[in-house]
Design a protein around this motif. Structure first.
Motif, PDB file in Angstrom:
ATOM      1  N   LEU A  54       0.832  -1.202   0.000  1.00 36.01           N
ATOM      2  CA  LEU A  54       0.000   0.000   0.000  1.00 36.01           C
ATOM      3  C   LEU A  54       0.868   1.255   0.000  1.00 36.01           C
ATOM      4  CD1 LEU A  54      -2.825   1.195   0.107  1.00 36.01           C
ATOM      5  CD2 LEU A  54      -2.713   1.075   2.591  1.00 36.01           C
ATOM      6  N   THR A  56       3.860   1.508  -1.209  1.00 31.87           N
ATOM      7  CA  THR A  56       4.451   1.611  -2.545  1.00 31.87           C
ATOM      8  C   THR A  56       3.457   2.227  -3.519  1.00 31.87           C
ATOM      9  OG1 THR A  56       5.806  -0.338  -2.106  1.00 31.87           O
ATOM     10  CG2 THR A  56       5.528   0.295  -4.404  1.00 31.87           C
ATOM     11  N   LEU A  57       2.204   1.793  -3.454  1.00 33.10           N
ATOM     12  CA  LEU A  57       1.178   2.352  -4.329  1.00 33.10           C
ATOM     13  C   LEU A  57       0.965   3.843  -4.056  1.00 33.10           C
ATOM     14  CD1 LEU A  57      -1.551  -0.435  -4.404  1.00 33.10           C
ATOM     15  CD2 LEU A  57      -0.145   0.356  -6.289  1.00 33.10           C
ATOM     16  N   SER A  60       3.823   5.806  -5.504  1.00 27.13           N
ATOM     17  CA  SER A  60       3.947   5.757  -6.960  1.00 27.13           C
ATOM     18  C   SER A  60       3.060   6.790  -7.635  1.00 27.13           C
ATOM     19  CB  SER A  60       3.600   4.366  -7.470  1.00 27.13           C
ATOM     20  OG  SER A  60       2.208   4.133  -7.327  1.00 27.13           O
ATOM     21  N   MET A  62      -0.196   6.530  -7.820  1.00 26.39           N
ATOM     22  CA  MET A  62      -1.408   5.908  -8.319  1.00 26.39           C
ATOM     23  C   MET A  62      -2.647   6.506  -7.663  1.00 26.39           C
ATOM     24  SD  MET A  62      -2.132   1.892  -8.608  1.00 26.39           S
ATOM     25  CE  MET A  62      -3.171   1.287  -9.894  1.00 26.39           C
ATOM     26  N   TRP A  68      -6.644   8.213 -10.818  1.00 28.86           N
ATOM     27  CA  TRP A  68      -5.741   7.082 -10.684  1.00 28.86           C
ATOM     28  C   TRP A  68      -4.384   7.373 -11.290  1.00 28.86           C
ATOM     29  CZ3 TRP A  68      -6.414   2.519  -8.149  1.00 28.86           C
ATOM     30  CH2 TRP A  68      -7.684   2.290  -7.647  1.00 28.86           C
TER      31      TRP A  68
END
Length: 139
Positions: A54, A56-57, A60, A62, A68
């Motif tokens: 989570l 990492t997301l 990133s 996202m 998104w």
């Protein structure tokens, strides 16, 4: 009289049976405790892995501010090779003779001048047209 004295011999054998049962229960309880601990460790590892994924997301982009896709980077431009010499006569050529040439939109040379100027740290220098505040008077 025997070992237990009188009729207590059976009670002694029953006591050993109870002790064996208690030992078995104790061992089963210990095995169950070990299994519970292993399950808890496994769940803790899974939770850490999910938290890492989570994070990492989130980093990133996202889940960034704009849907998104995050902020996005736009189209990457191909940078000119700094070791490659500029094409003769191009705006990047420092040896080009720009004296007396018209402006980029066909402006009269007396209304401005060409200046070889840097466009930033990672960009090559280019010839740029600067307009004069007062037209050049020829004598």
């Amino acid at each position: 009289m025997g070992w237990g004295g009188g009729g207590k011999g059976h009670a002694g054998a029953g006591g050993i049976g109870q002790l064996l049962q208690q030992l078995q229960h104790q061992q089963q309880w210990e095995v169950q405790q070990q299994q519970r601990q292993q399950q808890q460790w496994h769940q803790a590892e899974q939770t850490l892995q999910l938290a890492g994924a989570l994070a990492t997301l989130m980093n990133s982009g996202m889940f960034g501010g704009k849907g998104w896709g995050g902020k996005g980077g736009g189209k990457k431009r191909k940078r000119p090779d700094p070791d490659e010499p500029p094409k003769p006569g191009s705006k990047e050529d420092p040896n080009a003779d720009m004296e007396g040439k018209p402006g980029p939109k066909g402006e009269d040379p007396s209304t401005g001048f060409w200046l070889f100027k840097s466009n930033g740290r990672n960009a090559p220098k280019k010839w740029q047209w600067k307009t004069r505040k007062e037209p050049k008077v020829e004598t």
